[in-house]
Motif scaffolding. Structure first.
Motif: not given
Length: 151
Positions: A76-100
């Protein structure tokens, strides 16, 4: 969290170290659980992997295949907004998934639609490995050894 120790396997078998490494990798990947995914068999030699990547844009995703290992990364690109969340339930985190991937399985297409990344795969066996039918000749045996001529 439960882990499995494969070190006794390394002591008792020779030549199966790749299998043990696959089991270790699979158990480590299963522990994360993010992002969720499906693996579907769409035909005898065709598969589809669907990964839930809601909130990711195509330029934030990377798909790479190297030595039968399919790696899907989301950054995810850095979110530099001045957003203020009351609840943050959406996962916007980096991930790596591997499949053999098995031998001769290739990625044929990747599509991002409605928050799902769909990766299509095909098993493409070389002609030399495909079953082939051997015709059986009919007729009487002549009793000649190869290279002899009939009198």
């Amino acid at each position: 969290m439960r882990t499995v120790d494969f070190s006794p396997l390394y002591r008792s078998v020779v030549g199966f170290d790749r299998l043990a490494a696959l089991l270790e990798t699979a158990s480590a990947d299963a522990a994360t659980g993010y992002p969720p995914y499906n693996i579907e068999r769409t035909d005898e030699n065709a598969y589809r992997i669907e990964i839930a990547v809601a909130g990711f844009r195509p330029d934030e995703l990377n798909i790479e295949v190297k030595e039968n290992l399919l790696t899907v990364q989301g950054r995810k690109a850095a979110n530099d907004d001045q957003r203020r969340f009351l609840h943050r339930g959406l996962a916007e985190r980096d991930f790596e998934r591997r499949f053999q991937l098995a031998d001769y399985v290739v990625v044929t297409e990747a599509k991002l639609s409605d928050g799902l990344l769909a990766i299509s795969l095909n098993r493409e066996l070389p002609e030399a490995l495909k079953p082939r039918r051997i015709e059986i000749a009919t007729g009487e045996a002549t009793g000649l050894i190869e290279g002899e001529k009939a009198a």
